[in-house]
Design an enzyme around this catalytic site. Structure first.
Site, mmCIF file in Angstrom:
data_model
loop_
_atom_site.group_PDB
_atom_site.id
_atom_site.type_symbol
_atom_site.label_atom_id
_atom_site.label_comp_id
_atom_site.label_asym_id
_atom_site.label_seq_id
_atom_site.Cartn_x
_atom_site.Cartn_y
_atom_site.Cartn_z
ATOM 1 N N SER A 291 -24.265 -51.650 -123.130
ATOM 2 C CA SER A 291 -23.250 -52.487 -124.007
ATOM 3 C C SER A 291 -23.332 -52.222 -125.231
ATOM 4 O O SER A 291 -24.095 -51.725 -125.802
ATOM 5 C CB SER A 291 -23.809 -54.069 -123.568
ATOM 6 O OG SER A 291 -22.877 -54.692 -124.737
ATOM 7 N N HIS B 252 -26.592 -68.839 -97.056
ATOM 8 C CA HIS B 252 -25.991 -69.380 -98.255
ATOM 9 C C HIS B 252 -26.629 -68.950 -99.259
ATOM 10 O O HIS B 252 -26.449 -69.741 -100.676
ATOM 11 C CB HIS B 252 -26.185 -71.107 -98.060
ATOM 12 C CG HIS B 252 -25.997 -71.153 -96.513
ATOM 13 N ND1 HIS B 252 -24.984 -71.807 -96.278
ATOM 14 C CD2 HIS B 252 -26.778 -71.299 -95.371
ATOM 15 C CE1 HIS B 252 -24.678 -72.289 -94.670
ATOM 16 N NE2 HIS B 252 -26.100 -71.831 -94.348
#
Ligand code: ARG
Length: 467
Positions: free
Chosen positions: A280, A159
């Site tokens: 970026s 999970h």
């Protein structure tokens, strides 16, 4: 309009409209079958001559013309024409320009229906072999990294919550298994598809005394397809390639997803190499995992390509229908996409830096050895597992309240929850002892991992080339 001079021109007065030509033509994409088309024509030609269906002289001139065409294509001098519709007619028309009348004898006892099935099968067969090689290279990269990191610990997740500590080598070996099954699927598909459609002709076979076994052997097929109707209308081999590819792409996307998550500052488990990241344009601190993100994304295309062809084939009556011309673009797209994704992933896995200190530190969090504690209560105190689970839960709660790790609870605190607990329990609460104890077959203990690597190299790479 392209006039009435097409290969079936005998029955037609005018040529197709421009739109008809555009929707009908496949040369834009099926020119990728040129090598297969020429190889299959050569095999057919040799067989026709051997069977006395065409003369040796015609066969020689046909073979000669075909190899000239192969050369022209190789050096980019071949002029592919949309008006000639597809690769088969482009080659045949050029052959006729090169050698004249004899060219017209090549199409004896065959049809474009068995021709295209043969060409495409040969192409898919190569694509399956390429896929096997690409997956093997990825396995090698994973095995090399697993060897180095056989004993390095990270949190194992269920999970996406820290569950139990595992070793990085073990984690990487999970992907070696997935790639191994993908390779198995590719090989199975190859074995099943390796039957020759050539000589099925349009759909019913032919009245000429052809030898389908000869052409099959010539083209590396195990045997001719048993049923001529099936031979020209079967596209299972393309569907099997695409399903194998889709599953492999899904595996790659899962590995890619982990690289994306693990390379975030919050995880910091990996640092992607400059060669597989981008910066970026606005945020100077960033190093983006673009290649991994794209591998994650491109699984969508491959799955879509499988769907596209399943839907084309669904409900098609026997035998050939033009619908089946639409088999090629999805398959080519899937193969190109997967080849690229495999290369990118193999590159990333080879070059990524694992921050094993960060992984280990993260494995300290989240009471990750709670299961070891519960197992100790079962093993040493003889508690039923459910009760041990309950006791452990109370100890975790206590540690949480005191804001400490399980192993920082004092023996007195432990005993306040379960009086039977002794000092020995601390031996199982450490991360290293936890992973080292997982020695069951297929488990994460470093010694297991080392043995599993040897075994994987044997299973996946020994006897290579002999199959
Ligand atoms: N270009 C066609 C295809 O890819 C070749 C077979 C055409 N056969 C025919 N009878 N029109 O499917």
């Amino acid at each position: 309009m392209s006039g009435g001079s097409s290969i079936w021109g005998g029955r037609f007065g005018g040529g197709p409209s421009d739109i008809m030509e555009e929707i009908n033509a496949s040369i834009g994409f099926d020119q990728r079958l040129h090598a297969q088309d020429i190889a299959a024509s050569m095999a057919h030609c040799r067989m026709l001559a051997r069977q006395g269906i065409i003369s040796e002289a015609d066969a020689e001139s046909i073979l000669d013309g075909l190899s000239k065409i192969a050369d022209e294509i190789a050096v980019g001098k071949f002029h592919f024409q949309r008006a000639l519709e597809d690769i088969h007619m482009n080659v045949e028309s050029r052959l006729s320009a090169l050698i004249g009348e004899a060219a017209g004898r090549l199409h004896t006892a065959r049809s474009r229906n068995d021709q295209v099935a043969t060409d495409f099968k040969l192409w898919v067969r190569d694509a399956l072999d390429r896929l096997d090689l690409g997956l093997a290279a990825l396995q090698q990269a994973l095995l090399d990294r697993a060897e180095t990191h056989a004993a390095d610990v990270l949190p194992g997740f269920t999970h996406l919550q820290a569950a139990q500590p595992v070793t990085l080598g073990h984690h990487l070996l999970a992907y070696v298994e997935m790639a191994g099954r993908d390779r198995g699927r590719a090989r199975d598909a190859r074995t099943r598809m390796n039957e020759s459609p050539l000589g099925a002709a349009a759909l019913a076979g032919t009245s000429f005394p052809i030898d389908r076994h000869m052409t099959a052997a010539d083209l590396g097929f195990d045997r001719p397809c048993a049923n001529s109707l099936d031979a020209v209308s079967d596209r299972d081999f393309a569907l099997e390639y695409l399903s194998t590819a889709a599953i492999a792409a899904v595996h790659l996307s899962r590995l890619a997803e982990e690289l994306v998550i693990w390379s975030s500052a919050q995880f910091g488990f990996v640092k992607l190499p400059d060669s597989f990241s981008t910066g970026s344009s606005i945020m100077p601190q960033k190093r983006n995992p673009d290649a991994a993100e794209l591998v994650r994304a491109k699984a969508g295309r491959v799955i879509g390509d499988l769907n596209a062809l399943l839907i084309v084939m669904k409900g098609l009556p026997l035998a050939y229908s033009k619908d089946m011309q639409d088999d090629k673009e999805p398959l080519f797209e899937a193969a190109d996409t997967l080849d690229l994704c495999l290369a990118a992933m193999t590159g990333m896995i080879s070059e990524v830096t694992y921050d094993t200190a960060k992984m280990r530190a993260s494995a300290e969090l989240g009471f990750i050895t709670a299961t070891d504690l519960a197992d100790w209560l079962v093993r040493v105190l003889g508690l039923p597992f459910r009760q041990a689970h309950h006791v452990t839960g109370s100890l975790v709660k206590l540690a949480e309240q005191k804001n400490v790790d399980l192993e920082q609870l004092s023996l007195a605190e432990m005993q306040s929850v379960e009086p039977g607990i002794t000092q020995d329990i601390y031996d199982v609460l450490g991360i290293e002892s936890s992973v080292a104890s997982r020695t069951s077959f297929g488990g994460t203990a470093p010694d297991n991992v080392r043995a599993a690597i040897v075994e994987a190299r044997r299973r996946f790479f020994e006897g290579e080339g002999q199959s």
